[in-house]
Design an enzyme around this catalytic site. Structure first.
Site: not given
Ligand code: IVH
Length: 692
Positions: A39, A42-43, A103-104, A129, A131, A133, A152, A193, A246, A308, A332, A428, A431, A446, A452
């Protein structure tokens, strides 16, 4: 070309190649559930792409990964998709989201979080909150009843996985306690989630290991693979969980996000207790610091904190970008890694003979546990990084349960490295057999399957496992014990076990012996398809075994099957066919089969399974082609055989007719037209069988 143009060209090329790379990574992550990039990586790459796109606005593309959320949609309707890790996805109903599922934006830096807060209006309340996974889900409630559960997807439409969602106990299917606040709510949507708790994830992976199925890299992938299964009973068995975060709808109660969550909680929705309203940067940072430690005690995986804006009117003012709300951001947690000394490299021989180098480390604390062993992947990894015993190495335990060495510390300590240039063993470690490395594969193996110890024990563990012979009372520890006592050498020995031999063992006794023998006796009822799976022929998984058993209803027929006959079966390629042929070429395997047969293990399908249902298709050669919606292609093939017909692979003038589904290949169609071979739709075909 001047220097500037050269740089610009290079950057434009980089931009294009980043887009491609990230699109591919998204596919692996969301569709195949087998991520190829961390991740974090990627970011980082996404950020670089964002920067480049800002520099070159003429290269804007609405399809860029910076503009769109990654898609988890599985298919075009009806199409079957082979998803890595042996999970197969079939079609789900696709439904358009009422509100796009975004997404966020996220950050790994607390400074950036502080910046984001700094730009918000003064005295704004921020809800913090966890997050979670897993994978996001959108639940529709119409007049208090759960009517849809959408993934999604691509953000605008998702797969309706409601039957699977209904297996999650935490999710209410009917809102019984909507009080006054909810009286006039016709439609509400709850988003959250779906997760596979750590314990369930570990249990699932253990099972998959025994079944020789690819392991899930982390609970997120496992949750995602599970939610896309076509079998709600299996989904229920795996034990998913869910947290919601949400609420959406036209006529919602309350005007803050926090209050809405509390109302949702009162209505019976699973809302986490960790949600908290913060009033300033200090409180937010305190929350982050607290959960950075405390999250390790949670039963589910989290990868950050979500912030938020609490007030809904303020949220609306801030609005959205194409991909994410401006009123929210995720912080993150970086994957935890530690530097420690590599004391020695040892080896582990797996059930299929793969030899994995293992790092024996100076114990180190990582993600709340003490780590002493980590995988070193394979020979190439060690060579490329020039890792030697005595080196200081970086160890990571991200979402995965198996810690891994990710690199070597170059500075300072290297001088202390006492090790010599690394060489992989030629024999090996268990064995002594000479190892082989298949071209194109990273692993050394092996080849001594029958001699073995870890391979022998592994084969037995697989044989007795739940989806195979399902022998209760004979787990891996007992197999270990009986093997070390010389009572078990191969799977056939299981049927020669005697009450007194078992009861004599210190840890077992009379009762265990009785249970075990009862389980062994019962396994003689297990049908041929599962016996075939239990034999543990390489790459013959549960589904493939079923298909093979349908085509070859007895082991005697299978034993003489040709390459051509085998590859004509769906899912059986040359490699699997070779493995089957090689299996029957081994004398020790033939001896085992004989002993199993004598013990009473099912080596052929039962009479009634084989009985033809009619002879309506007697003498007919039929080609099945395309994608079907009423039954699978294999089911049609089985029906043809059950009614006396013959399945053939290609169209010729001898073909009686083609059972044609959607998307039949153009070549076949052309040939059929040219030869005047008629085509039946699946409806016509079913009608024909029923009219008989
Ligand atoms: S809010 C418009 N709250 O994280 C609101 N997302 O990387 C968007 N996720 O797609 C989501 N915990 O699947 C929100 N407490 C949380 C979350 C959360 C996990 C996930 C969610 C979102 C992804 C974004």
């Amino acid at each position: 070309m001047d220097l500037f143009s050269q740089i610009h060209n290079a950057e434009r090329e980089e931009l294009v190649s980043l887009r491609r790379e990230l699109q591919e990574a998204n596919y692996k992550y969301y569709v195949e559930n087998a991520p190829t990039m961390s991740d974090y990586m990627f970011d980082q790459k996404l950020r670089r792409l964002q920067d480049l796109e800002a520099l070159y606005p003429d290269m804007f593309d609405a399809n860029s990964p910076t503009q769109k959320v990654g898609s988890d949609l599985i298919k075009a309707k009806g199409e079957r998709l082979k998803v890595k890790g042996t999970e197969k996805g079939k079609g789900f109903e696709q439904v358009a989201h009422k509100y796009p599922m975004l997404s966020l934006s996220n950050s790994y830096s607390r400074e950036e979080i502080a910046d984001w807060i700094g730009k918000l209006p003064k005295h704004v309340e921020i809800v913090c909150e966890l997050k979670y996974d897993g994978l996001s889900i959108s639940l529709w409630y119409e007049h208090g009843v759960l009517t849809k559960a959408l993934t999604r997807g691509d953000g605008t439409k998702g797969d309706n996985v409601i039957d699977n969602i209904k297996t999650i106990a935490a999710i209410p299917q009917r809102l019984s306690n909507i009080g006054e606040q909810g009286a006039d709510i016709g439609f509400i949507e709850l988003r959250g989630e779906v997760l596979l708790p750590w314990a369930a994830f570990e249990r699932l992976n253990k099972e998959r290991e025994v079944q020789e199925e690819a392991l899930f890299a982390n609970p997120r992938n496992a949750a995602s693979g599970t939610l896309k299964l076509q079998d709600p009973n299996e989904v229920a068995r795996r034990g998913l969980d869910c947290y919601l975060y949400y609420m959406l709808g036209d006529n919602l109660p309350a005007n803050t996000h926090y209050d809405r969550l509390q109302i949702a909680k009162a209505w019976g929705f699973p809302i986490s207790d960790s949600v908290k309203v913060c009033h300033n940067l200090e409180e937010v940072m305190e929350y982050i610091a607290y959960w950075d430690v405390e999250r390790k005690n949670l039963p589910v995986a989290t990868d950050g904190i979500v912030l938020k804006v609490n007030n809904i009117a303020q949220q609306e003012e801030l609005g959205y970008t194409a991909k994410s709300p401006r009123w929210a951001i995720a912080y993150k947690f970086p994957a935890e890694k530690q530097l420690t000394r590599l004391n020695a490299i040892t080896y582990q021989v797996g059930r299929t003979g793969v030899v994995t180098p293992v790092a024996n480390l100076e114990p180190v604390q990582l993600s709340g546990t003490t780590v002493q062993r980590a995988t070193l992947h394979n020979e190439d990894f060690i060579r490329q990084l020039d890792i030697r015993e005595g080196d200081m190495v970086w160890v990571e335990k991200g979402g995965e349960i198996i810690p891994k060495v990710i690199g070597r510390e170059e500075k300072g300590e290297r001088q202390e490295a006492k090790g010599e240039v690394y060489t992989f063993p030629t024999n090996c470690p268990e064995c002594g057999a000479k190892l082989v490395r298949v071209e194109g594969e990273a692993a050394w193996r092996c080849p001594n399957e029958a001699g073995c110890p870890p391979q022998i024990k592994g084969k037995m563990e697989h044989f007795v496992s739940r989806k195979a012979m399902n022998i209760d009372g004979l787990g891996s520890e007992t197999i270990d014990l009986l093997y070390s006592q010389g009572l078990l050498h191969n799977i056939a020995d299981i049927y020669a076990l005697q009450q007194e031999d078992i009861a004599r063992q210190e840890r077992l006794g009379d009762k265990s012996a009785q249970n075990m023998l009862a389980g062994i006796e019962q396994s003689k009822q297990v049908p041929w398809a599962r016996v075939l799976f239990a034999l543990g022929i390489r790459m013959v998984g549960e589904t493939t075994a079923k298909k093979i058993a349908r085509r070859f209803p007895s082991i005697d027929q299978l034993q003489w099957a040709t390459m051509e006959q085998l590859t004509a079966i769906d899912d059986v390629g040359e490699q699997i066919a070779n493995n089957i042929i090689a299996y029957f070429n081994s004398l020790s395997n033939l001896e085992i089969i004989n002993r199993l047969r004598q013990a009473g293990v099912q080596m052929e399908s039962q009479e009634e399974e084989q009985q033809p249902q009619s002879d309506i298709l007697q003498g007919k050669s039929i080609v099945v082609s395309g994608v079907f919606s009423r039954h699978s292609r294999d089911e049609y093939k089985a029906m043809i055989e059950a009614h006396g017909g013959k399945n053939v692979g290609s169209v010729s003038k001898k073909t009686s007719f083609i059972l044609a589904g959607e998307n039949m290949g153009p070549e076949k169609r052309k040939k059929a037209d040219a030869l005047g071979v008629s085509m039946l739709t699946e409806e016509e075909f079913l009608l024909m069988l029923n009219n008989e």
